[in-house]
Design an enzyme around this catalytic site. Structure first.
Site, short mmCIF file in Angstrom:
data_model
loop_
_atom_site.label_atom_id
_atom_site.label_comp_id
_atom_site.label_asym_id
_atom_site.label_seq_id
_atom_site.Cartn_x
_atom_site.Cartn_y
_atom_site.Cartn_z
N CYS A 1 0.90 -1.13 -0.13
CA CYS A 1 -0.02 -0.14 -0.06
C CYS A 1 0.88 1.22 -0.03
CB CYS A 1 -1.04 -0.10 1.25
SG CYS A 1 -1.95 1.48 1.29
N CYS B 1 -0.60 4.38 2.16
CA CYS B 1 -0.57 4.10 3.65
C CYS B 1 -0.09 2.91 4.25
CB CYS B 1 -1.70 4.71 4.39
SG CYS B 1 -3.24 3.95 3.58
N SER B 2 -1.23 2.04 4.63
CA SER B 2 -0.75 0.64 5.02
C SER B 2 -1.94 -0.21 4.78
CB SER B 2 -0.05 0.84 6.45
OG SER B 2 -0.96 1.38 7.21
N CYS B 3 -2.76 -0.14 4.10
CA CYS B 3 -3.99 -1.07 3.90
C CYS B 3 -3.45 -2.48 3.76
CB CYS B 3 -4.78 -0.62 2.50
SG CYS B 3 -5.27 1.09 2.46
#
Lengths: 92, 196
Positions: free
Chosen positions: B104, B107-109
């Site tokens: 991702c 962000c950090s999905c």
């Protein structure tokens, strides 16, 4: 926005909007191919600005790394709202 | 790119709104934490491993999984509907010709329900910025050397879907049970930064 369909070539938006967007910088103004639709969701850019946002199709769009970065033999598939995409007229 | 959210303006606003909702009796104290705990409770890489093992032993399941992962994982008692709304799941499978890896970049999905909380490196700027540009080099640093002829597909979780990779079934595992096969699968394998 036009009618989008799998296999279609599209160009991504080049503009850098104020505030939040889910079009990654490296994939701006690039040409890719629609792989499949990934549901229908309100545009993240609208939601980040406190607006409800009209739901619109989201697509998996596949790019050749060489087209994004000038090198590389891999592909990068990015998930993009239809709002970011313009179909490319194919030469006859 | 966003990095650490804890001290951001939006976090302060969220805490303020939370306090207002509690003071007006619209939200019980600690209710949000409770919901988050509930959401995280079932999340572990063992879920992703179970899905993978089933895909290895059952070609029909594998086909359904790649076509409509949300429906297929219900067959093994799992779901992406643990949050406020069901998240779309996209499962991709490695083959001799193609290796998939998930990132991702914004962000950090991450599919918490299937893999648990994400590892620190997944959220690092180094991984997020480099794996899209040079996946072969990044995978080599993870100890995964892919044959030159193997194509690499990077998936950027830039919108609402969550992704999981089905690694290739290791050779010489014909005699193993589904449970034994699941035990071979690692979290890195399910993200695409390890072979299995």
């Amino acid at each position: 926005m036009g009618d989008l369909a799998p296999g279609m070539r599209v160009r991504t938006r080049t503009a850098d909007p104020d505030g939040h967007t889910r079009l990654p910088r490296y994939a701006r103004g690039a040409v890719g191919v629609l792989v499949e639709q990934a549901g229908v969701h309100p545009l993240a850019d609208d939601r980040a600005r406190g607006r409800a946002g009209t739901p619109q199709p989201v697509w998996h769009v596949r790019f050749a790394a060489a087209d994004l970065f000038g090198s590389g033999d891999h592909t990068v598939t990015v998930e993009l709202w239809a709002d970011y995409l313009t179909p490319i007229e194919e030469p006859a | 790119m966003s990095a650490d959210h804890t001290s951001s303006v939006i976090s302060a606003r969220v805490r303020h709104v939370e306090a207002l909702l509690e003071s007006r009796g619209l939200l019980d104290e600690g209710e949000i934490d409770g919901r988050i705990d509930e959401f995280l409770a079932g999340g572990t890489p063992a879920n992703g491993a179970r899905i993978t093992a089933r895909a290895w032993v059952d070609p029909g399941f594998r086909e359904r999984l790649l076509a409509d992962a949300n429906a297929a994982i219900r067959e093994v008692g799992l779901s992406m509907a643990g949050g406020l709304q069901e998240q779309r799941l996209k499962v991709v499978a490695n083959t001799a010709d193609e290796h998939n890896v998930v990132v991702c970049t914004l962000c950090s999905c991450y599919p918490i329900a299937l893999l648990g909380p994400s590892p620190g490196w997944y959220k690092s700027e180094a991984y997020r910025s480099r794996v899209v540009r040079d996946p072969r080099g990044v995978l080599r640093e993870f100890g995964l050397e892919l044959p030159e002829r193997t194509r690499i597909s990077v998936w950027d979780a830039s919108a609402e879907s969550r992704y999981m990779v089905v690694p290739r079934r290791p050779e010489g595992t014909e005699g193993l049970s589904e449970e034994q096969l699941a035990a071979l699968v690692t979290r890195k394998g399910l993200i695409g930064t390890a072979a299995v």
